[in-house]
Scaffold this motif. Structure first.
Motif, short mmCIF file in Angstrom:
data_model
loop_
_atom_site.label_atom_id
_atom_site.label_comp_id
_atom_site.label_asym_id
_atom_site.label_seq_id
_atom_site.Cartn_x
_atom_site.Cartn_y
_atom_site.Cartn_z
N THR A 113 0.83 -1.20 0.00
CA THR A 113 0.00 0.00 0.00
C THR A 113 0.86 1.25 0.00
N SER A 114 1.94 1.22 0.77
CA SER A 114 2.86 2.35 0.84
C SER A 114 3.46 2.64 -0.53
N THR A 115 3.93 1.59 -1.20
CA THR A 115 4.53 1.76 -2.52
C THR A 115 3.52 2.26 -3.54
N ALA A 116 2.32 1.70 -3.50
CA ALA A 116 1.29 2.09 -4.46
C ALA A 116 0.94 3.57 -4.32
N ALA A 117 0.79 4.03 -3.08
CA ALA A 117 0.44 5.44 -2.85
C ALA A 117 1.56 6.36 -3.31
N ALA A 118 2.80 6.04 -2.94
CA ALA A 118 3.93 6.88 -3.32
C ALA A 118 4.15 6.87 -4.83
N THR A 119 4.00 5.71 -5.44
CA THR A 119 4.20 5.60 -6.89
C THR A 119 3.18 6.42 -7.66
N ALA A 120 1.92 6.35 -7.23
CA ALA A 120 0.87 7.12 -7.91
C ALA A 120 1.15 8.61 -7.84
N MET A 121 1.63 9.07 -6.71
CA MET A 121 1.92 10.50 -6.56
C MET A 121 3.11 10.93 -7.41
N LEU A 122 4.15 10.12 -7.43
CA LEU A 122 5.33 10.48 -8.23
C LEU A 122 5.03 10.45 -9.72
N ARG A 123 4.18 9.52 -10.14
CA ARG A 123 3.79 9.49 -11.55
C ARG A 123 2.96 10.72 -11.89
N LYS A 124 2.08 11.11 -10.98
CA LYS A 124 1.25 12.28 -11.24
C LYS A 124 2.11 13.54 -11.32
N ALA A 125 3.15 13.59 -10.51
CA ALA A 125 4.07 14.74 -10.55
C ALA A 125 5.06 14.64 -11.70
N ARG A 126 4.93 13.58 -12.51
CA ARG A 126 5.79 13.35 -13.67
C ARG A 126 7.27 13.26 -13.28
N ILE A 127 7.51 12.57 -12.17
CA ILE A 127 8.89 12.35 -11.73
C ILE A 127 9.50 11.18 -12.46
#
Length: 352
Positions: A113-127
């Motif tokens: 869950t931790s990875t999924a939440a962080a990954t979604a945010m970083l993808r949205k920020a186009r990192i």
């Protein structure tokens, strides 16, 4: 605490599940196991929280120092993530880590869950893209765990040399600097040469085979360590020196936060023995039974600090203060970070 892949520094990539009945019953099994575990450690947890009145008599400069050390520890963690992700951005990396930490400790699923939440945010920020994010977090986690669990080994000469006799913060600072220099020297050797990794792998392999009875001896530890080293080196690229420094700072400032918490409650601890207690606490954060080792860490820290010569009441109060700055405040900060992230980047879906 740094090594907690939930606090952990970096969220962990979800493990790939196999088919069959286990994936279906795993959430329920973990829930039951977590409930039983919390029941077993509940008396220790209540004892720690019951010491809250002791916080009224804190030496506030040291309490503030503990908070400042923990913030610095997290900044070092974000720097490791930034380098591994190949970005100069601070805000999305910090917001993703804090949100992932909170999600992994408040929702079912833990590290996944931790990875999924962080990954979604970083993808949205186009990192970065998903696979690059998982790779970066994996490399960061390996490096952070390696530096954390090397602390007692690298500090052993100072412990044997008598550093435990002097209780002052100055001695603790000298010990920390000595360990930092040693980590950087050993880390440099590990990154540029295979021999230190192979020797360490053979030593660990011998220890495993000599202390644990098994049908078949372990034979591939050096190869696995070399593969992990190559994975980290490939991921961080030419900035491995900065990554190593940040990873060491992440662990050392977390340790300094615990030391400052002890001085804030009036304890006069042996810095080197507290270092061993700190690493024992880090090991307990890895237990998957409760979020972030909740209950186990508190019980383990109180016990090991008491064995290190800290009076029982001081050990309870210091553990409470340390867990507030290293666990509960970051847990709350994750919610704030998520709201600030949504305000900046919106609430739509991440790019595909």
């Amino acid at each position: 605490m740094t090594a907690d892949p939930g606090k952990s520094a970096a969220p962990q990539p979800p493990a790939g599940g196999k088919g069959g009945w286990w994936p279906k019953v795993r959430p329920a099994a973990y829930l039951v196991l977590g409930g039983v575990s919390l029941y077993l450690v509940l008396p220790s947890l209540l004892s720690v929280f019951g010491s809250w009145r002791s916080l009224e008599h804190l030496d506030w400069p040291f309490a503030i120092l503990a908070f400042a050390c923990e913030i610095t520890s997290y900044v070092c963690l974000w720097e490791v993530d930034r380098i591994a992700l190949g970005t100069r951005a601070w805000f999305p990396v910090a917001a993703a880590q804090l949100t992932g930490f909170s999600a992994g400790h408040a929702l079912p699923g833990g590290g996944a869950t931790s990875t999924a939440a962080a990954t979604a945010m970083l993808r949205k920020a186009r990192i970065a893209e998903t696979q690059d994010i998982v790779t970066a977090y994996g490399a960061a986690a390996i490096l952070q765990m390696a530096t954390t669990f090397s602390l007692p080994v690298l500090a052993l000469p100072a412990i044997l040399g008598g550093a435990a006799v002097n209780h002052s913060l100055a001695t603790a600072a000298y010990l920390g600097v000595a360990v930092l220099v040693t980590i950087l020297a050993v880390g440099t050797a590990v990154f540029v040469s295979d021999k230190p990794v192979e020797r360490a792998g053979r030593a660990v392999q011998w220890l495993l085979n000599a202390t644990v009875r098994r049908r078949k001896h372990v034979t591939d530890v050096p190869q696995k360590l070399l593969a992990d080293r190559d994975f980290v080196r490939t991921t961080v690229g030419k900035r491995w020196k900065a990554t190593l420094l940040a990873a060491a700072g992440n662990s050392l400032f977390d340790y300094f936060a615990l030391l400052a918490a002890l001085h804030a409650v009036g304890a006069d601890p042996h810095p080197s023995l507290v270092l061993l207690a700190y690493v024992a606490g880090e090991l307990l954060t890895l237990l998957p039974f409760t979020p972030g080792g909740l209950g186990f860490v508190e019980a383990g820290l109180v016990t090991t600090l008491t064995l290190a010569g800290v009076p029982g009441g001081d050990a309870l109060a210091a553990t409470l203060l340390y867990r507030i700055v290293s666990y509960w405040l970051p847990l709350l900060a994750g919610g704030v970070a998520y709201l600030l992230f949504r305000q900046r980047y919106g609430s739509g879906n991440a790019r595909s």
